[in-house]
Design an enzyme around this catalytic site. Structure first.
Site, PDB file in Angstrom:
ATOM      1  N   CYS A 170       0.803  -1.224   0.000  1.00  0.00           N
ATOM      2  CA  CYS A 170       0.000   0.000   0.000  1.00  0.00           C
ATOM      3  C   CYS A 170       0.834   1.271   0.000  1.00  0.00           C
ATOM      4  CB  CYS A 170      -0.976  -0.028   1.168  1.00  0.00           C
ATOM      5  SG  CYS A 170      -2.143  -1.391   0.988  1.00  0.00           S
ATOM      6  N   HIS A 310      -2.797   8.877   5.615  1.00  0.00           N
ATOM      7  CA  HIS A 310      -3.113   7.563   5.064  1.00  0.00           C
ATOM      8  C   HIS A 310      -4.586   7.272   5.336  1.00  0.00           C
ATOM      9  CE1 HIS A 310      -2.445   3.522   3.672  1.00  0.00           C
ATOM     10  NE2 HIS A 310      -2.856   3.000   4.804  1.00  0.00           N
ATOM     11  N   GLU A 321      -1.289   6.564  13.037  1.00  0.00           N
ATOM     12  CA  GLU A 321      -0.734   7.722  12.342  1.00  0.00           C
ATOM     13  C   GLU A 321      -0.984   9.014  13.097  1.00  0.00           C
ATOM     14  OE1 GLU A 321      -3.878   8.042   8.643  1.00  0.00           O
ATOM     15  OE2 GLU A 321      -1.842   8.674   8.338  1.00  0.00           O
ATOM     16  N   LYS A 342      -9.422   8.907   1.342  1.00  0.00           N
ATOM     17  CA  LYS A 342      -9.969   7.548   1.264  1.00  0.00           C
ATOM     18  C   LYS A 342     -11.427   7.531   1.724  1.00  0.00           C
ATOM     19  CE  LYS A 342      -5.580   5.080   1.764  1.00  0.00           C
ATOM     20  NZ  LYS A 342      -4.628   6.133   2.196  1.00  0.00           N
ATOM     21  N   HIS A 347      -9.820   2.803  -0.650  1.00  0.00           N
ATOM     22  CA  HIS A 347      -8.398   2.487  -0.545  1.00  0.00           C
ATOM     23  C   HIS A 347      -8.027   1.584  -1.716  1.00  0.00           C
ATOM     24  CE1 HIS A 347      -4.515   1.490   0.728  1.00  0.00           C
ATOM     25  NE2 HIS A 347      -4.740   0.950   1.911  1.00  0.00           N
ATOM     26  N   PHE A 406       1.014  -3.028   4.331  1.00  0.00           N
ATOM     27  CA  PHE A 406       1.399  -4.394   4.665  1.00  0.00           C
ATOM     28  C   PHE A 406       2.883  -4.583   4.353  1.00  0.00           C
ATOM     29  CE2 PHE A 406      -2.968  -6.702   4.206  1.00  0.00           C
ATOM     30  CZ  PHE A 406      -3.482  -5.889   5.187  1.00  0.00           C
TER      31      PHE A 406
END
Lengths: 423, 405
Positions: A170, A310, A321, A342, A347, A406
């Site tokens: 990602c 993010h 975050e 997002k 996403h 990930f």
């Protein structure tokens, strides 16, 4: 001392609810959401049945029938983006040595959708381990290797310089833009087509994320399912899309009178070496990436004017975050707007980073912060200014955008306003 | 000392290849010309037109991979975890003693966890979504190997994954050198591949470039007049790259002194392929003249038109027959994400021992291939500088220049 600098001079976008740069900006600043019940496959058996889908017709978007047949959906997105970005930049490639033109394209899952479609054909709908090779399409290998996506982009602009597919899950989109900028900075290339693409909406991808309960199961209210930083969030909403941008060396771009959206002032990545999918709540490695990116940009945290988060909408991410911003920026984290697009376009795995860089470049040019849609009740653990629901006019010279993915990867890019004398 | 003057040296090598597990086993097989190619045993290949491949012999994942990680990762990552451990041991590096943010991992992946992915799609379509493994998302994707190595060894620096098919092994070493110059002390790099499963082989068949031979000694014949395509293989190599200033000089195999990447023009273009100028760019980057190169490790796909184009590019840069050329991958098959990394490992052993391994199988050069391909037996001579060339499906072209200590 190398005084090369890198600027964004063209933007192409294929996003949920918006094909093209201007429709994309309209969507982001309207606060509308493009999440809905999945239509691309029969999703009845899945825990999460929501996605941010694109109503995309490759032929209508300008691709030839041959290109549509040959390319995975992710490749089609990217090539459409490249053509828009090139036209937007006004750059004439004919005057440039093709060996100085490169491609840095990100993708988390490559041509997964086509690979899965072909697997069903070859295996009698999945019933056979030994598959029947005689049914394979001629370009099947092109689907097996994600590098094909970069090949298609390179062919579309006749690039003969460094070409690569960057695949760090990602953070692929941010990392691909970072690598593209690096190749210009170090003098290996003069023009880079940088961005990312992913079209992961397929049964196997949905099953993957169902299995780890990462995606939202708010199936009864798909338009409001992507809720970053909201107390009622329950996971991310899978999306698809692409953005590819034209990156140029700044002096050359100025010399040809190019429109400059933004400068890529600094970038960095770090890894948490903790867990393939888990995040520690302290945000330590993301904070380190932010600090390193600001250091590369020779900027103090106090000058950051906006953070494009993010903001995936998992509890773990949003807290991670938020902690990282506080750790890296100190008091400034409480003073700057932070938002997650997002909430509107879902996403799209590796692609989203490129879409976020494109959004930041437009935000800098237009001095407007896109909002976080669906944010009605902040998670008490998330106590920053997340720009709920409506876009906000805001004076910005420096934007920070971050990604987390990930594998434990954490990336940060610092963008500067065009014309700002600050590096 | 400015950052860009830092030199990247390879200090450790871990080989997991059809020619053997471990550096010595591999190198002995290469020098002896012992092939790792045989009939595919991982599944019944009798219904497929390609039945030969290079399989890693005797690989026991329980020896190479922590028990807990075995079901969480594909065979491609099993190879890499084992090879990374071996490379770190070979380098004598203890990652717990280095600064966490100055260690990075950059690996090449050609097709991710192919076999794992086929298994999970089978489970999905034979049953229902709930049968899909919770590990599918992190075993199949191309970043699995880099992520797992980073976690296993606490490496928190700037990690990366490049997918440029067979060129990936060189491109990641180019990036490793960038990271060393930018301040990293240690980069674990290289690549592996394991796509010898029914769906993986079927996808490879679609290129039309694989050899249908059933004779393991004649299946893959780079630059030969009877070349009939290549054979696939599995495995690869992981290397440790360090800053020469802080690395143990006694552990150095050699330095990465030059690198370049280019890309072929689109199909139908009248412009020449990228290989010749990419080699020239890598040599210029290394500050070397073609006459200073002692050996070229070629890509050697054994696809006739590709071999001819490569031979012409090598001749154009070095002169006809101007430099010894070899293709040790004739013993392993093409390893895709692992292939070029294994070539670099072999080239470093070659520089160390002053011997150019021979290309096994090839007897008679194809017309127009005016290169000094080392045949029949290894050629012993002092070696200082090697060029490794790799090409990836679609037009990826890379060259790396290595120099012995």
């Amino acid at each position: 001392m190398n005084d090369r600098r890198v600027v964004i001079t063209g933007i192409g976008v294929v996003a949920p609810g918006a094909i093209g740069k201007e429709p994309y900006w309209d969507l982001l600043t309207s606060g509308r959401t493009a999440t809905r019940s999945i239509t691309q496959f029969e999703a009845g058996a899945f825990r999460s049945r929501i996605a941010a889908e694109i109503d995309f017709d490759g032929t209508a978007a300008g691709l030839s029938h041959q290109e549509v047949r040959r390319m995975d959906r992710a490749g089609q997105f990217a090539v459409v983006c490249v053509r828009e970005a090139l036209a937007d930049s006004g750059l004439e490639l004919g005057g440039i040595d093709p060996g100085r033109i490169g491609v840095s394209l990100g993708s988390a899952v490559g041509c997964t959708t086509s690979l899965e479609d072909e697997y069903r054909v070859l295996s009698d709908s999945g019933k056979r381990w030994l598959v029947d090779h005689s049914y394979g399409v001629p370009h099947l290998y092109g689907h097996m290797v994600p590098s094909t996506l970069a090949v298609e982009v390179a062919w579309s602009v006749a690039a003969e310089g460094p070409v690569a597919l960057v695949s760090t899950g990602c953070t692929s989109g941010l990392d691909a833009v970072m690598r593209g900028a690096q190749l210009i900075l170090e003098g290996t290339a003069d023009v880079m087509f940088a961005g990312a693409t992913d079209a992961p909406l397929s049964p196997i991808t949905s099953a993957c994320f169902d299995a780890i309960r990462a995606t939202s199961s708010n199936n009864s209210d798909p338009e409001h399912a992507s809720r970053p930083f909201d107390a009622q969030r329950d996971g991310f909403v899978l999306g698809e899309g692409s953005s590819v941008m034209v990156l140029e060396e700044r002096t050359a771009a100025l010399a040809r009178g190019a429109q400059i959206y933004a400068e890529i002032s600094g970038a960095a990545s770090r890894s948490n070496a903790y867990h393939m999918t888990g995040l520690k709540p302290d945000g330590r490695e993301m904070a380190e990436a932010i600090t390193a990116a600001l250091t590369a940009a020779e900027l103090d945290p106090s000058v950051v004017d906006y953070i494009n988060a993010h903001g995936s909408g998992t509890q773990q991410n949003d807290r991670h975050e938020t902690a990282a911003f506080k750790r890296a920026l100190g008091q400034r984290a409480y003073d700057v707007p932070v938002s997650s697009i997002k909430s509107m376009i879902g996403h799209s795995l590796g692609a989203i980073g490129s879409l976020e860089v494109a959004a930041c470049a437009l935000a800098l040019e237009r001095q407007v912060v896109p909002p976080t849609a669906n944010l009605h009740n902040k998670d008490p653990e998330c106590d920053l200014d997340y720009v709920p629901l409506t876009a906000r006019e805001h004076s910005m010279d420096v934007i920070l955008t971050v990604g987390s993915g990930f594998g434990g990867f954490q990336s940060a890019i610092v963008l500067g306003r065009a014309g700002s004398t600050r590096r | 000392m400015s950052e860009s003057s830092r030199t990247a040296v390879v200090t450790g090598i871990g080989v997991v290849a059809p020619t053997g597990i471990g550096n010595d086993a591999h190198w002995q097989s290469v020098l002896a010309g012992k092939t790792g190619i045989g009939r595919i045993s991982r599944f019944d290949p009798s219904s497929y037109p390609v039945r030969l491949a290079g399989e890693v012999p005797g690989f026991e994942e329980h020896d190479a991979v922590p028990y807990r990680l075995i079901p969480q990762t594909d065979r491609w990552t099993h190879f890499a975890l084992g090879a990374a451990d071996a490379a770190l041991a070979d380098a004598g590096v203890d990652p717990t003693r280095l600064p966490e943010y100055e260690m990075a991992v950059v690996t090449a992946s050609s097709s991710g966890g192919t076999e794992f992915g086929q298994h999970e799609m089978e489970r999905l379509y034979l049953n229902d979504p709930s049968w899909v493994s919770a590990y599918q998302s992190v075993a199949w994707f191309y970043a699995a190997t880099t992520g797992q190595i980073s976690i296993r060894h606490g490496m928190r620096g700037p990690c990366g994954v490049l997918c440029t098919e067979q060129a990936g092994g060189l491109d990641v070493l180019g990036d490793a050198r960038r990271l060393i110059r930018a301040g990293s002390q240690l980069v674990v790099s290289g690549g592996t591949d394991a796509s010898l499963c029914p769906y993986g082989l079927t996808a490879q068949l679609s290129t039309g470039h694989l050899s249908n031979s059933d004779d393991a000694s004649r299946g893959y014949l780079p630059f030969d007049a009877e070349a009939s395509g290549y054979l696939p293989g599995e495995g690869g190599a992981i290397l440790t790259v360090q800053d020469a200033a802080t690395a143990d000089p006694d552990r150095s195999y050699g330095s990465i002194i030059g690198y370049a990447a280019g890309f072929d023009p689109p199909p139908g273009s009248a412009r020449p392929p990228a290989l010749g100028r990419t080699i020239e760019h890598a040599l210029a980057d290394a500050g070397k003249q073609p006459s200073e190169v002692d050996v070229v490790f070629a890509d050697g796909s054994a696809v006739a038109e590709q071999d001819l184009a490569e031979a012409q590019a090598i001749s154009a840069v070095f002169g006809p027959g101007g430099v010894p050329v070899t293709v040790p991958k004739a013993l392993t098959g093409r390893l895709y994400g692992g292939g070029a990394a294994l070539d670099v490992a072999t080239a470093l052993m070659s520089l160390r021992d002053g011997v150019v391994p021979h290309t096994v199988g090839t007897c008679r050069l194809a017309p127009g291939c005016d290169i000094d391909l080392v045949l029949d037996q290894p050629r012993y001579r002092p070696l200082r500088t090697a060029v490794v060339v790799a090409r990836g499906h679609g037009g990826f072209t890379s060259a790396l220049v290595l120099e012995r200590p």
